[in-house]
Design a protein around this motif. Structure first.
Motif, short mmCIF file in Angstrom:
data_model
loop_
_atom_site.label_atom_id
_atom_site.label_comp_id
_atom_site.label_asym_id
_atom_site.label_seq_id
_atom_site.Cartn_x
_atom_site.Cartn_y
_atom_site.Cartn_z
N LEU A 122 -20.02 3.80 -23.64
CA LEU A 122 -19.69 5.00 -24.42
C LEU A 122 -18.76 4.57 -25.60
O LEU A 122 -19.02 4.97 -26.84
N GLU A 123 -17.60 3.92 -25.34
CA GLU A 123 -16.44 3.85 -26.18
C GLU A 123 -16.92 2.81 -27.46
O GLU A 123 -16.23 2.80 -28.40
N GLN A 124 -18.19 2.24 -27.40
CA GLN A 124 -18.44 1.29 -28.30
C GLN A 124 -19.67 1.95 -28.94
O GLN A 124 -20.25 1.43 -30.21
N ARG A 125 -20.24 2.84 -28.63
CA ARG A 125 -21.48 3.40 -29.20
C ARG A 125 -20.85 4.13 -30.44
O ARG A 125 -19.78 4.52 -30.62
N ALA A 126 -22.00 4.48 -31.42
CA ALA A 126 -21.41 4.77 -32.85
C ALA A 126 -21.44 6.64 -32.69
O ALA A 126 -22.14 7.24 -32.06
N VAL A 127 -20.48 7.03 -33.63
CA VAL A 127 -20.18 8.56 -33.43
C VAL A 127 -21.50 9.30 -33.88
O VAL A 127 -21.85 10.22 -33.32
N ALA A 128 -22.12 8.65 -34.77
CA ALA A 128 -23.66 9.18 -35.12
C ALA A 128 -24.54 9.52 -34.14
O ALA A 128 -25.22 10.43 -34.29
N GLU A 129 -24.35 8.80 -32.98
CA GLU A 129 -25.20 8.94 -31.63
C GLU A 129 -24.80 10.27 -31.01
O GLU A 129 -25.66 10.98 -30.23
N VAL A 175 -13.61 10.48 -39.42
CA VAL A 175 -13.95 9.48 -38.87
C VAL A 175 -15.48 9.20 -39.71
O VAL A 175 -16.13 10.40 -40.08
N ARG A 176 -16.08 8.08 -39.85
CA ARG A 176 -17.23 7.82 -40.28
C ARG A 176 -18.49 7.92 -39.29
O ARG A 176 -18.18 7.62 -38.23
N PRO A 177 -19.58 8.10 -39.56
CA PRO A 177 -20.75 8.15 -38.81
C PRO A 177 -20.85 6.63 -37.86
O PRO A 177 -21.38 6.54 -36.64
N GLN A 178 -20.59 5.70 -38.60
CA GLN A 178 -20.85 4.42 -37.86
C GLN A 178 -19.55 3.91 -37.14
O GLN A 178 -19.46 2.92 -36.42
N ALA A 179 -18.35 4.63 -37.14
CA ALA A 179 -17.25 4.37 -36.40
C ALA A 179 -17.39 4.44 -34.85
O ALA A 179 -18.58 5.23 -34.39
N ALA A 180 -16.94 3.89 -33.88
CA ALA A 180 -17.16 3.53 -32.58
C ALA A 180 -16.53 4.97 -32.13
O ALA A 180 -15.53 5.40 -32.46
N VAL A 181 -17.18 5.56 -30.95
CA VAL A 181 -16.54 6.45 -30.44
C VAL A 181 -15.30 6.84 -29.88
O VAL A 181 -14.37 7.40 -29.91
N ALA A 182 -14.67 5.17 -29.54
CA ALA A 182 -13.23 5.23 -29.33
C ALA A 182 -12.26 5.49 -30.39
O ALA A 182 -11.28 6.11 -30.29
#
Length: 166
Positions: free
Chosen positions: A5-12, A88-95
């Motif tokens: 989860l912490e590595q997934r993209a915010v866009a997801e 934050v940007r869409p491609q940023a990590a959820v963390a």
């Protein structure tokens, strides 16, 4: 295999189809929109559609003054925090989004593109749902602003007394 989860993209995880409110609308309109749409965060936009900030349900309810109904007519911008939320940007990590929320003390982070335009919102609810394994279908953005139906709030009027004309 899905990334942690912490590595997934915010866009997801972010909400893309946002209900927004214009800066010149009232606090009462914000309340009506939140209630009717069952949302807890309402992005505020300027006349050109630029992102100004987010009014959340907690701020709205804590600022509500039942004894002064005219206060409900003040602009929704009076409820915006003095500092802009860290986006934050869409491609940023959820963390990264989670850290931005923690540092700001808010339960949301706006998601903006490289030009600063609002493209989504990620909330603590989104993070908890993902952690719980609840997957929701995220439809691609259809372009332009989401549909906004205008709700006209009306303050209650005292009942008329029989035999008296207005």
């Amino acid at each position: 295999m899905t990334a942690p989860l912490e590595q997934r993209a915010v866009a997801e995880l972010m909400t893309r189809d946002l209900l927004t409110i214009a800066e010149d609308e009232s606090v009462l309109m914000a309340w009506e929109l939140m209630c009717k749409a069952d949302v807890h965060h309402l992005p505020v936009t300027d006349v050109e559609g630029g992102f100004l900030g987010v009014v959340d349900a907690q701020t709205l309810t804590s600022a509500w003054n039942v004894t002064a109904p005219r206060e409900a007519r003040r602009p929704v911008t009076t409820l915006l925090p003095s500092r802009r939320p860290a986006a934050v940007r869409p491609q940023a990590a959820v963390a990264e989004a989670a850290r931005a929320m923690l540092e700001a003390g808010w339960d949301y982070a706006p998601v903006t593109d490289e030009h600063g335009a609002l493209v989504g919102l990620i909330t603590a609810h989104d993070l908890i749902a993902a952690l719980a394994g609840v997957h929701r279908e995220i439809r691609p953005r259809t372009g332009g602003m989401p549909s906004l139906y205008r709700v006209e709030p009306v303050l209650p009027q005292p009942p008329a007394h029989p035999g008296h004309s207005e």
